[in-house]
Design an enzyme around this catalytic site. Structure first.
Site, mmCIF file in Angstrom:
data_model
loop_
_atom_site.group_PDB
_atom_site.id
_atom_site.type_symbol
_atom_site.label_atom_id
_atom_site.label_comp_id
_atom_site.label_asym_id
_atom_site.label_seq_id
_atom_site.Cartn_x
_atom_site.Cartn_y
_atom_site.Cartn_z
ATOM 1 N N LYS A 116 39.341 38.469 34.951
ATOM 2 C CA LYS A 116 40.576 39.088 34.402
ATOM 3 C C LYS A 116 40.358 39.612 32.964
ATOM 4 O O LYS A 116 40.690 40.618 32.619
ATOM 5 C CB LYS A 116 41.503 37.919 34.280
ATOM 6 C CG LYS A 116 42.252 37.536 35.404
ATOM 7 C CD LYS A 116 43.368 36.562 35.189
ATOM 8 C CE LYS A 116 44.183 36.240 36.383
ATOM 9 N NZ LYS A 116 43.293 35.523 37.684
ATOM 10 N N GLU A 200 46.967 35.299 26.261
ATOM 11 C CA GLU A 200 47.833 36.564 25.958
ATOM 12 C C GLU A 200 49.116 36.064 25.733
ATOM 13 O O GLU A 200 49.665 34.957 25.783
ATOM 14 C CB GLU A 200 47.618 37.531 26.933
ATOM 15 C CG GLU A 200 48.044 36.925 28.380
ATOM 16 C CD GLU A 200 47.937 37.877 29.564
ATOM 17 O OE1 GLU A 200 46.775 38.757 29.566
ATOM 18 O OE2 GLU A 200 48.415 37.971 30.460
ATOM 19 N N HIS A 235 54.101 28.790 37.892
ATOM 20 C CA HIS A 235 53.390 30.141 38.150
ATOM 21 C C HIS A 235 52.871 30.381 39.421
ATOM 22 O O HIS A 235 52.395 31.506 39.730
ATOM 23 C CB HIS A 235 52.031 30.119 37.149
ATOM 24 C CG HIS A 235 52.235 29.862 35.768
ATOM 25 N ND1 HIS A 235 52.937 30.856 34.703
ATOM 26 C CD2 HIS A 235 52.041 28.911 34.838
ATOM 27 C CE1 HIS A 235 53.280 30.326 33.576
ATOM 28 N NE2 HIS A 235 52.662 29.143 33.754
ATOM 29 N N ARG A 292 42.756 41.800 47.445
ATOM 30 C CA ARG A 292 43.105 41.267 48.973
ATOM 31 C C ARG A 292 44.332 41.380 49.438
ATOM 32 O O ARG A 292 45.134 42.149 48.853
ATOM 33 C CB ARG A 292 42.802 39.797 49.004
ATOM 34 C CG ARG A 292 43.455 39.038 47.871
ATOM 35 C CD ARG A 292 43.369 37.454 48.215
ATOM 36 N NE ARG A 292 43.842 37.021 46.663
ATOM 37 C CZ ARG A 292 45.456 36.752 46.533
ATOM 38 N NH1 ARG A 292 46.272 37.089 47.408
ATOM 39 N NH2 ARG A 292 45.756 35.917 45.696
#
Length: 662
Positions: A116, A200, A235, A292
């Site tokens: 990421k 973040e 999440h 994917r």
């Protein structure tokens, strides 16, 4: 086009890929672990190869064993599904070196987007909007906390190599950062073999909107519009829909362009999803790219009339994209709900066991069920506990929402606890019904999502009593002499029937119920109420007239549990036997038991510590997620019977606990 492919996965997605291959006349090879020897995907495939023991790291994550199976069976290509090796660049590279097509993007594209932190740097160069944060290599905890302090709270810690909500925590205060970081890193290491994280800014009231992209080896890249995946818990996505409610044509075009730019930046080939965080003011920020097929791909298929697995197969075999951007259109609205074996009333703990009864909605023009299991199959502690995906489509969102409510009401599962009732309450909340969506919707609607405390009307208890008596009588019939009065348990007596005295429990409330039947007419006494009804249990269907209402329900008996599946969804009653229960000692009453099999990650408090109800006592890892087990009441932790690293079974005693006043 290929003539034979191997599917390097299991469960629902393996069955989904097999369905498209069967339609296209492509032979399939399944792989399976010891735990999946009799799994549905194994039964559906043309061939099946064993690849190792139950733990994924010893089977589905063994690229060498999977490649060997492909060579032995003559498979020309490998479809990785999602999860396991689907985003493993090393495996994609190994396939290429073995001369076997990996049905997915190149190893280079997976590497570019798999980390990421590196992906965000690449996206910045491509002009794709980014969320403020730190995406570098310095993993020193004090440094990361300092970065988070500078970003300002709340922040989100995310595993760089992760996905599916694993290795991810929201942190609201600097004082909580170090502990949350350690938990994220442990979870990331266990799930992905990589503890690297990024931090973040956490966008308040964000929506999670993702764009389906597709590229081919001829330089074409398109986007197949968006999906709204905002409804999440921990999440992890719970409900998905397409198109996103309230999406304007201008915003869709801007997000679609950004997603295509992201794909072109890595020369992307195959199916991929670019995920964005969308702020209430319309701003959107790149979050990650999943290289994917996504779990929620069916809603895109429903609104575009495409088969994305077929697209994958065609693109991987060298064909161009079946459609170009100007040929793609949105038609109607689709919703998807993930039916899991998990207990929503116990913090969504996974539930394991054999599916003794499983009945899902029928596939129609409006309803699609993608299932990885059938009745008689087992939900094991080794893998994701998904039972099926329920997908509905209709001309607009309101109509699709009604379809989903009906589909969820038709789910009948016995043997494990499911989230079906929770999902039904969720789609009926005001926030979801009016498309007031953001990732905190579930937390915001806690009051509406709490299970009903209603103990049921006397009629409901009467129906359960009639079902219990009928199912008990049916079970007692001796096939060798079905007319023998000595085998009957329906109240038969010489001269007259005797009333049935039952002790039933429903939603935590116990009732003494008596039921007397004569010529199909029942007199049922529930507390001070008396219910007169006419009807019977015929096979597994209960049809009873009570007052001016006709009640119909399917009855499933599982030991002392009596399930009624009707218009109100599932209703579960427990039939108590006071005699046998009185003979059983209540062992370890002051203990905390393991709610599922797993591995102890950490013990939290020192023996002898006095704690409050809900205080964390230990951390259990199961199904690749960490679960914090809490004190059941105010009291004292007398001692632990386990230590970090121990494997424990379902129901194992973990903590000796003395509750106040015990």
């Amino acid at each position: 086009m290929f003539t034979k492919i191997l599917i390097a996965n299991r469960g629902e997605i393996a069955c989904r890929v097999i369905a498209t291959c069967q339609r296209l006349g492509i032979a399939t090879v399944a792989v399976y672990s010891d735990a999946d020897r009799n799994a549905r995907h194994v039964r559906l495939a043309d061939e099946a190869i064993a690849i190792g023991p139950a733990p994924a790291r010893e089977s589905y994550l063994r690229g060498d064993a999977i490649l060997d199976a492909a060579r032995r069976t003559g498979a020309q290509a490998i479809h990785p599904g999602y999860g396991f090796l689907s985003e493993n660049a090393g495996f994609a590279q190994a396939c290429a070196e073995a001369g076997i097509v990996f049905i997915g993007p190149s190893a280079d594209a997976i590497r570019a987007m798999g980390d990421k932190s590196a992906a965000k740097a690449l996206m910045q160069q491509a002009g794709v909007p980014l969320t403020p944060g730190y995406h570098g290599d310095d993993q020193d905890p004090p440094f990361l906390r300092a970065q988070s302090d500078a970003i300002t709270y709340p922040v989100l810690i995310k595993a760089s190599a992760g996905g599916g909500g694993k290795g991810m925590r929201r942190v609201d205060d600097s004082a909580d950062f170090i502990e949350a970081l350690a938990s994220c890193q442990r979870e990331a290491q266990a799930a992905f073999g990589n503890a690297h994280v990024l931090v973040e800014k956490y966008v308040e009231r964000p929506r999670h909107i993702e764009i389906q992209v597709f590229g081919d080896s001829h330089g074409n890249v398109v986007y197949l519009f968006e999906r709204d995946c905002s409804v999440q818990r921990r999440h992890q996505k719970v409900l998905e829909e397409a198109p996103a409610p309230g999406m304007t044509a201008e915003r869709r075009a801007a997000m679609g362009k950004a997603a295509v730019d992201a794909a072109r930046a890595v020369n992307y080939v195959g199916a991929g999803t670019v995920e964005f965080i969308a702020a209430p003011n319309g701003d959107f920020f790149f979050m990650e790219m999943n290289t994917r097929l996504q779990v929620e791909h069916p809603v895109t298929e429903c609104i575009t009339g495409t088969d994305l697995v077929e697209w994958q197969l065609r693109v991987a075999s060298g064909e161009p994209l079946p459609l170009q951007q100007d040929q793609l259109q949105i038609r109607g609205h689709a919703l998807e709900a993930r039916l899991y074996a998990e207990d929503a009333d116990r913090g969504f703990l996974p539930s394991t066991g054999t599916l003794r009864h499983l009945r899902l909605p029928a596939n129609t023009a409006h309803v699609r069920v993608d299932a990885g299991v059938e009745q008689g199959d087992a939900i094991t502690p080794f893998y994701d506990p998904m039972i099926a995906k329920l997908i509905v489509w209709d001309v607009d969102r309101d109509a699709a929402l009604r379809r989903m409510q009906q589909a969820l009401a038709e789910c009948e599962v016995v043997g494990v606890t499911t989230n079906a009732a929770f999902l039904r309450r969720l789609v009926m909340t005001d926030s979801f019904a009016h498309a007031d969506l953001d990732t905190a919707l579930i937390e915001r609607e806690q009051a509406a999502l709490a299970p009903s405390a209603d103990s049921g009307s006397p009629t409901v208890w009467a129906l359960a009593a009639i079902a219990a008596v009928g199912s008990q009588a049916a079970a007692s019939v001796d096939a060798r002499d079905p007319h023998s009065p000595w085998q009957r348990q329906d109240g038969w007596r010489l001269g007259a029937r005797a009333p049935h005295a039952l002790s039933l429990e429903y939603r935590g409330t116990a009732q003494a119920v008596t039921a007397l039947e004569h010529d199909g007419t029942w007199s049922v006494t529930v507390g001070d109420a008396r219910v007169l009804a006419h009807g019977a249990l015929d096979g597994d269907m209960l049809r009873v007239q009570a007052g001016d209402a006709l009640h119909r329900a399917r009855v499933v008996r599982d030991g002392n549990e009596v399930y009624l599946f009707g218009t109100e969804g599932a209703q579960r009653f427990t039939l108590h036997d006071p005699v046998s229960e009185a003979d059983q000692a209540v062992a370890d009453a002051g203990s905390l038991l393991a709610p599922m099999p797993g591995r102890i990650v950490a013990t939290v408090v020192t023996p002898g510590t006095k704690v409050k109800r809900g205080a964390p006592l230990l951390v259990l890892e199961a199904m690749k997620m960490e679960h914090t087990l809490q004190a059941p009441a105010d009291g004292v932790v007398q001692g632990y019977r386990v230590k970090a690293g121990d494997q424990v079974g379902d129901g194992a005693v973990l903590v000796d606990f003395e509750a106040d006043g015990a």
